[in-house]
Write an enzyme that holds these catalytic residues in place. Structure first.
Site, PDB file in Angstrom:
ATOM      1  CG  PHE A 174      -2.146  -1.009   0.901  1.00  0.00           C
ATOM      2  CD1 PHE A 174      -3.097  -0.759  -0.074  1.00  0.00           C
ATOM      3  CD2 PHE A 174      -2.242  -2.195   1.614  1.00  0.00           C
ATOM      4  CE1 PHE A 174      -4.137  -1.659  -0.342  1.00  0.00           C
ATOM      5  CE2 PHE A 174      -3.267  -3.103   1.369  1.00  0.00           C
ATOM      6  CZ  PHE A 174      -4.217  -2.829   0.391  1.00  0.00           C
ATOM      7  CB  SER A 175       0.652   4.463   1.746  1.00  0.00           C
ATOM      8  OG  SER A 175      -0.623   4.751   1.225  1.00  0.00           O
ATOM      9  CB  ILE A 176       5.501   1.071   2.098  1.00  0.00           C
ATOM     10  CG1 ILE A 176       4.976   0.917   3.535  1.00  0.00           C
ATOM     11  CG2 ILE A 176       7.027   1.113   2.140  1.00  0.00           C
ATOM     12  CD1 ILE A 176       5.437  -0.364   4.233  1.00  0.00           C
TER      13      ILE A 176
END
Length: 393
Positions: A114-116
């Site tokens: 996801f947002s990594i």
């Protein structure tokens, strides 16, 4: 035949129950987060051939160590289960101390971060900046002229990198009628997509009255725009940039993948899938000031600015994530904790973490399938868990 299939026995549901409409929901996310390519279009990011991963290392006695995070003490193993962990890899001094996997995840499997993905995309931006091919201080319109008249028409690339665009958009993960739901349709992550591309959606967004640069506002479209900016600056697809500038020089052992939309635009805000070991390798490269396998991957000055010296405390203090890191800052899509350890991290919804403690020389990659996309109290406990684990290894 009425008995359970091997799939149902392992995951607790049938494969045909996992749909585009529910793949991020519990319990289906225990499988879907490892198999994004069966649900949405993805592009491959190749690793060097013939690498081969070292065997799994058991965390051993660490799993029985006590940690005090909530109302009652629990073991490391108990917390991993309570926080819906799918995989954990711990490194110290550049060496893998141990790995842990839930019964439904195999060693060597890929998992969406996801947002990594935002943090990874920013590393590619830093590499290109070092080559002189990308200017973080340029106006967005230098690379995307058609952004004139949108939220980004007067924003700089720096505003995009640091999430300080004054963007009129809310991260309403659970509202099916929100602009965020339309955004997810544009990424092909929700039913009903395919009529509006991610690029087209981003160029409809408008700004708030406040000037850019004043407030940290966590808005995912900024990071998809960053991928488009990198493509415009270089004339190359993001998947090729990630492969050639980061994945191969890093020495990543396994292939990565990234979700793409109807035009092939990479979902750089949240669509990357990697193995736990390769995620930890990214953290170790950052800990080593941009070095991996004896070669420079990212400029040292960029890493130092990203994880230690850059970012606006004032903008962070005005933002909504202040309780997580009261003395923190945000720079180039990485979180600085502001703690004496100098710890920094990348974070993704549903419990994805890449945590680096430079003083302790520890890197922790945690992949999860938490039922809720955001759980503020659990996030605080996870940070405390990392701090405790760092002292134990």
């Amino acid at each position: 035949m009425t008995g359970k299939t091997a799939f149902e026995t392992r995951y607790g549901f049938r494969r045909n129950e996992v749909l585009l409409a529910n793949w991020r929901e519990n319990p289906f996310n225990r499988w879907s987060f490892q198999n994004l390519g069966e649900l949405v279009p993805t592009a491959r990011v190749m690793a060097a051939p013939g690498g081969g991963e070292e065997p799994v290392r058991d965390l051993g006695g660490l799993l029985g160590e006590k940690v005090s995070l909530a109302s009652a003490p629990e073991t490391v193993a108990e917390f991993l289960l309570r926080s819906s962990t799918d995989a954990l890899t711990v490194m110290k001094g550049g060496k893998v101390i141990g790995d842990w996997f839930a019964p439904h995840m195999n060693f060597g499997a890929r998992h969406i971060i996801f947002s990594i993905s935002k943090s990874v995309t920013a590393i590619v931006a830093g590499i290109l900046e070092g080559e002189g091919a990308f200017d973080p201080e340029a106006p967005v319109t230098q690379y995307i002229p058609e952004a004139v008249g949108t939220a980004y028409g007067e924003a700089s690339v720096r505003h995009v990198l640091d999430m300080s665009v004054s963007l009129d958009f809310e991260e309403a993960y659970l509202d099916p009628e929100s602009a965020f739901a339309r955004y997810r349709r544009a990424t092909l992550w929700n039913p009903g997509g395919g009529t509006e591309s991610l690029r087209e959606f981003i160029l409809t967004l408008q700004r708030l009255a406040e000037p850019h640069g004043q407030t940290f506002r966590y808005r995912s479209p900024n990071s998809d725009l960053l991928g488009l900016l990198l493509e415009r600056a270089t004339g190359q697809r993001f998947t090729d940039l990630m492969r050639d500038r980061l994945w191969l020089p890093l020495g990543a052992v396994s292939e990565a993948s990234i979700g793409v939309d109807m035009e092939g635009t990479a979902r750089t805000a949240g669509g990357i899938s990697v193995t736990p070991r390769d995620l930890a390798r990214i953290g170790e490269m950052m800990r080593q000031s941009g070095m991996a396998n004896g070669r420079r991957v990212v400029p040292e000055a960029w890493v130092r600015d990203t994880v230690a010296t850059g970012g606006s405390s004032e903008a962070w203090q005005r933002g909504a994530m202040l309780p997580l890191f009261p003395q923190g800052r945000y720079r180039n899509k990485w979180y600085q904790s502001g703690k004496p350890s100098g710890a920094y991290c990348g974070i993704g919804i549903h419990g994805q973490w890449l945590y680096v403690d430079p003083k302790a020389e520890v890197v922790i990659a945690k992949m999860s399938s938490q039922p809720e996309p955001v759980d503020d109290q659990l996030d605080l406990e996870i940070v405390a868990f990392f701090e405790t684990l760092t002292r134990l290894v």
